[in-house]
Each structure stands twice: as structure tokens, then as C-alpha cells.
Write a protein that holds these residues in place. Structure first.
Motif, PDB file in Angstrom:
ATOM      1  N   UNK A   1    -109.107   4.664  28.702  1.00 25.54           N
ATOM      2  CA  UNK A   1    -108.206   4.338  27.661  1.00 25.54           C
ATOM      3  C   UNK A   1    -108.188   5.651  26.379  1.00 25.54           C
ATOM      4  N   UNK A   2    -107.370   4.902  25.676  1.00 31.34           N
ATOM      5  CA  UNK A   2    -106.649   5.839  24.903  1.00 31.34           C
ATOM      6  C   UNK A   2    -107.965   5.919  23.573  1.00 31.34           C
ATOM      7  N   UNK A   3    -108.097   6.776  23.309  1.00 32.02           N
ATOM      8  CA  UNK A   3    -109.079   6.968  22.120  1.00 32.02           C
ATOM      9  C   UNK A   3    -108.105   6.970  20.752  1.00 32.02           C
ATOM     10  N   UNK A   4    -109.286   5.757  19.591  1.00 32.72           N
ATOM     11  CA  UNK A   4    -108.311   5.422  18.117  1.00 32.72           C
ATOM     12  C   UNK A   4    -108.720   6.557  17.252  1.00 32.72           C
ATOM     13  N   UNK A   5    -108.784   5.904  16.874  1.00 30.16           N
ATOM     14  CA  UNK A   5    -109.574   7.347  15.520  1.00 30.16           C
ATOM     15  C   UNK A   5    -111.107   7.378  15.664  1.00 30.16           C
ATOM     16  N   UNK A   6    -111.791   8.803  15.127  1.00 24.81           N
ATOM     17  CA  UNK A   6    -112.850   8.595  15.719  1.00 24.81           C
ATOM     18  C   UNK A   6    -113.499   9.716  14.856  1.00 24.81           C
ATOM     19  N   UNK A   7    -114.480   9.577  14.721  1.00 25.63           N
ATOM     20  CA  UNK A   7    -115.698  10.601  13.953  1.00 25.63           C
ATOM     21  C   UNK A   7    -116.387  12.395  15.028  1.00 25.63           C
ATOM     22  N   UNK A   8    -116.103  11.409  16.334  1.00 27.38           N
ATOM     23  CA  UNK A   8    -116.181  12.782  17.180  1.00 27.38           C
ATOM     24  C   UNK A   8    -116.036  13.717  17.144  1.00 27.38           C
TER      25      UNK A   8
END
Length: 158
Positions: free
Chosen positions: A79-86
Motif C-alpha cells: 500500500x502506498x503511504x499517505x502523509x505521515x508523521x513517521x
């Protein structure tokens, strides 16, 4: 025991078959979008040696493994990651989201579709070496987004 000239090629083929059977096929669960045609471009460009580990055969489409037992697992079509704080790290123009577990790290490309995931043990494999060596293959997918930090944001004047 001496082998005749006719028996020598048969003996070599038998030995070669036995040697290739020594490394079992790695069992890797395929990613949901493993059939994406862009994954094929990545797979053919993967290095046969990665972070001093030899590539081995896997049992699923758009996956790869290095080391026996597997030290590095790669899956294309996650799955393509969306905006994240990782945590996001840019290594040779490739953005990677890094997630740390107790014994493994997972690096997932950010801003590229399909996404590529690499799972490895940082005690056995250097993340910097690994991600640098994957640049040629992963860069075949053009980025559409890039990692940003809070330092990159332009806040409106108050």
C-alpha cells in the motif's frame, strides 16, 4: 574412481543440481499490488548481491530475498503511504519511511506508486548500505511526492 569422458558431464550436472537445491525458496507473502507492471521494472534491476548477501529465489510475484536464512526481504506493490508523521529519510534521492520494531526495521518508499517495502534486521544489515544499493532499481518509479519536515513548512504571517 575414474569417470569416463561420457560420464563426466552427467556427474557435473548432478552436482550442479544438488548445489542449487541447497538454498530453499524463500516464502514471501505477495503485496496487494504485486501484479503492477511497474514492479516488473524494479525486479529486473535488483542487485544479485545486497549488503553482502546473495539473492535467492522467492515463491511470490514482485518479491525478493537476500541471505540464507533471509536477511533482507523486498516486496513491490505494498500500500502506498499517505502523509505521515513517521520518520522519513532521503537516501540518494529516494524517500523512505522508516519504522522500527524490536528486531526488524521496515523501509517503505514514499511518494512512489507502486510502493516498495524492505524488511531487514539492522543488527545484521546496514540500512545505509542497503538503501543506497536499491537506488538504481527503485528510481525506475518516478516520484510524485516528497518527504517534508516541519522546517519545510511555510506558515502564514500572523
Amino acid at each position: 574412481m575414474l569417470l569416463s569422458r561420457a560420464a563426466l558431464p552427467a556427474a557435473v550436472l548432478t552436482l550442479a543440481a544438488a548445489l542449487t537445491a541447497c538454498t530453499p525458496v524463500a516464502d514471501v507473502e505477495p503485496a496487494p499490488d504485486a501484479a503492477n507492471p511497474a514492479c516488473a521494472e524494479i525486479m529486473v534491476a535488483l542487485p544479485s548481491e545486497l549488503a553482502d548477501q546473495q539473492q535467492r529465489e522467492t515463491d511470490s510475484q514482485s518479491s525478493a530475498a537476500w541471505g540464507d536464512p533471509s536477511k533482507i526481504i523486498l516486496r513491490c506493490g505494498v500500500p502506498v503511504p499517505g502523509p505521515t508523521t513517521e520518520q522519513c529519510a532521503t537516501v540518494n534521492s529516494i524517500d523512505w519511511i522508516l519504522q522500527e520494531d524490536e528486531t526488524t526495521w521496515t523501509a517503505t518508499t514514499y511518494g512512489r506508486e507502486p510502493a516498495v517495502e524492505v524488511i531487514f534486521d539492522p543488527e545484521e544489515v546496514s540500512s545505509s548500505t542497503l538503501l543506497v544499493q536499491l537506488e538504481n532499481a527503485v528510481s525506475r518509479i518516478e516520484p510524485t511526492r516528497a518527504c517534508v519536515s516541519s522546517n519545510d513548512l511555510v506558515l502564514p504571517a500572523q
